[in-house]
Design a protein around this motif. Structure first.
Motif, PDB file in Angstrom:
ATOM      1  N   SER A 144       3.247   6.322  -2.841  1.00  0.00           N
ATOM      2  CA  SER A 144       3.134   4.451  -1.639  1.00  0.00           C
ATOM      3  C   SER A 144       3.329   4.670  -0.472  1.00  0.00           C
ATOM      4  O   SER A 144       2.194   5.074  -0.113  1.00  0.00           O
ATOM      5  N   TRP A 202      -9.175  -3.816   0.998  1.00  0.00           N
ATOM      6  CA  TRP A 202      -8.561  -4.908  -0.040  1.00  0.00           C
ATOM      7  C   TRP A 202      -9.785  -5.276  -0.381  1.00  0.00           C
ATOM      8  O   TRP A 202     -10.966  -5.253   0.318  1.00  0.00           O
ATOM      9  N   HIS A 257     -10.199  -2.120  -2.709  1.00  0.00           N
ATOM     10  CA  HIS A 257     -10.169  -0.402  -2.249  1.00  0.00           C
ATOM     11  C   HIS A 257      -9.339  -0.067  -3.216  1.00  0.00           C
ATOM     12  O   HIS A 257      -7.864  -0.612  -2.760  1.00  0.00           O
ATOM     13  N   PRO A 258      -8.948   1.065  -4.360  1.00  0.00           N
ATOM     14  CA  PRO A 258      -7.415   0.830  -5.075  1.00  0.00           C
ATOM     15  C   PRO A 258      -7.178   1.890  -4.287  1.00  0.00           C
ATOM     16  O   PRO A 258      -6.073   2.644  -4.218  1.00  0.00           O
TER      17      PRO A 258
END
Length: 288
Positions: free
Chosen positions: A48, A60, A62-63
């Motif tokens: 992360s 958001w 999107h991963p």
């Protein structure tokens, strides 16, 4: 008489084999699940951080980031982060040197001399770590204000020493206890003074332990946050404070880059610590 095979004997043996085989597969599966969970717990936060440090745009739902790049890495190095990095390393180095100057002779005396109440003396060094750091450092800050040390490098070094001396003294006491007193006694029997014996026998033998103690203190000082925030901020901004300010302002990319830069020296120093920390020191740790 001809022996007859009992009916059902062969299937029973085959069933037991299948049961043992199934149990072995279950163990392997459980181990794989445990390894996968450990990798997720360890590598998940690191992944992360890496993604956020390279994300120039991320919306958001999107991963993965919508736009990749090194924009925030350049911003971090062009800003005040480099000053914080230099300040953190200078502080950690000075704290480490002062800890060695104080803890090495003190630990030698505790380990070799029969001091009345030395167990209590060692426990006193643990008091700063036995209580929550915030009230300890807050009360220390009151004294720092009286001495005009808040917002100065001297004040930050002193507040780091409050916790760093604990690691240094306890480690060095265990190091000197792991060295056989017979070596020093032989040196004294041959006519050497205690001071000569300390500098030419005990000190060289304790060098790996001194390096391990120094690495522990350096890592502690490099990552120390609470004392640095209370005593140093806003004039002395170390790397942990810089990262806290970035995260507090929702600058996730800047905070992630700072976290990675703060984590890399720790990984290198921990690998060095594994090399110098011997099992004899651990077995003598805390033995008085």
């Amino acid at each position: 008489m001809n022996s007859t095979v009992q009916p059902g004997a062969l299937p029973s043996s085959s069933g037991a084999s299948r049961l043992v085989s199934g149990y072995g597969l279950l163990q392997i599966a459980l181990r794989l699940v445990a390894y996968a969970a450990a990798l997720f717990v360890i590598l998940g936060p690191l992944t992360s951080l890496l993604l956020w440090s390279l994300a120039e745009k991320w919306f958001w739902p999107h991963p993965l980031p919508n736009q990749w790049g090194l924009l925030y890495w350049r911003k971090v190095f062009e800003g005040k982060m480099l000053q914080s990095l230099i300040l953190s390393f200078e502080t950690a180095l000075l704290v480490t040197l002062l800890c060695l100057l104080v803890s090495v002779p003190l630990s030698y005396i505790i380990a070799r001399c029969r001091i009345p109440g030395r167990t209590l003396l060692l426990l006193l060094f643990l008091l700063p770590q036995a209580f929550p750091q915030l009230p300890v450092f807050t009360n220390t800050m009151v004294l720092m204000y009286k001495w005009d040390l808040v917002g100065t490098l001297t004040g930050v070094i002193l507040i780091h020493l409050v916790g760093a001396v604990v690691f240094s003294v306890w480690t060095m006491v265990s190091v000197f206890q792991s060295i056989s007193p017979a070596l020093e006694e032989a040196s004294i029997m041959l006519g050497a003074s205690r001071l000569y014996t300390f500098f030419h026998i005990a000190l060289p033998l304790s060098l790996p332990g001194m390096i391990a103690s120094s690495l522990l203190v350096f890592l502690y000082s490099l990552d120390e946050f609470t004392g640095s925030l209370l005593i140093g901020a806003p004039f002395m901004v170390t790397m942990p404070i810089f990262m806290y300010n970035a995260a507090n302002g929702y600058e996730m990319q800047v905070a992630s880059v700072t976290a990675i830069l703060l984590m890399l020296p720790g990984i290198v120093l921990l690998l060095l610590l594994q090399r110098f920390m011997k099992s004899e020191y651990l077995s003598a740790f805390g033995r008085v």
